[in-house]
Design an enzyme around this catalytic site. Structure first.
Site, PDB file in Angstrom:
ATOM      1  CB  CYS A 138      -0.926   0.235   1.310  1.00  0.00           C
ATOM      2  SG  CYS A 138      -0.027   0.206   2.793  1.00  0.00           S
ATOM      3  CG  HIS A 139       5.111   0.892  -0.033  1.00  0.00           C
ATOM      4  ND1 HIS A 139       4.894  -0.111   0.769  1.00  0.00           N
ATOM      5  CD2 HIS A 139       6.442   1.231  -0.908  1.00  0.00           C
ATOM      6  CE1 HIS A 139       5.972  -0.682  -0.444  1.00  0.00           C
ATOM      7  NE2 HIS A 139       6.868  -0.078  -0.849  1.00  0.00           N
TER       8      HIS A 139
END
Length: 168
Positions: A138-139
């Site tokens: 998700c980064h």
């Protein structure tokens, strides 16, 4: 009472905890050595009663160490398990695993890549509720204006991950 293992690795970005199910699937991971900080990220339907610190490495730990050694694709095949609670969230978590290292998307771009260009807030929500960070990257999603935005494990960690991936 269900107790699952918590392995904590030292990484250039700090302590990295990994919680795995009995079959080795990652339930939660993140840049913390706090059992409770990781345990509460797991959906209640999958959440163990307790975590026990272990020194035993498995496939997830090996993949995380390989990622930090420069093999950015090492995390791709690690099995994960999350409770989506809805079709879009499951689709989003699967879509996060298809974002190439070094090629982050904005929330709007990510929603579009999922075939739901108007679901920008839902895309952001899926990122925010993602429990197996790094393994479901998700980064790699940025604010729509290109800024880093938030990250459960801190913006400095997100920045370091993105810089590492861009450099490779």
């Amino acid at each position: 009472m269900t107790t699952l293992p918590l392995l904590v690795l030292e990484t250039p970005d700090g302590a990295f905890g990994i919680v795995t199910a009995e079959d080795g699937a990652v339930l939660a991971s993140g840049w913390s050595d706090s059992a409770e900080a990781l345990r509460v990220r797991i959906h209640p339907s999958l959440r163990p009663d307790a975590l026990a610190v272990t020194a035993q490495h498995g496939a997830a730990a090996d993949a995380a160490l390989a990622y930090y050694a420069g093999d950015l694709a090492a995390i791709d095949a690690v099995p994960v398990r999350q409770h989506a609670g809805g079709e879009f969230r499951a689709l989003a978590w699967e879509g996060l695993r298809r974002i190439a290292p070094g090629a982050p998307l904005t929330y709007a771009g990510f929603a579009g890549a999922l075939g739901r260009p108007t679901a920008v807030r839902a895309a952001a929500g899926a990122c925010a509720s993602n429990a197996p960070a790094l393994f479901v990257p998700c980064h790699r999603v940025l604010r729509t204006d290109g800024g880093l935005g938030g990250f459960a494990w801190g913006v400095p960690v997100k920045r370091a991950l993105l810089e590492r991936e861009a450099a490779a």
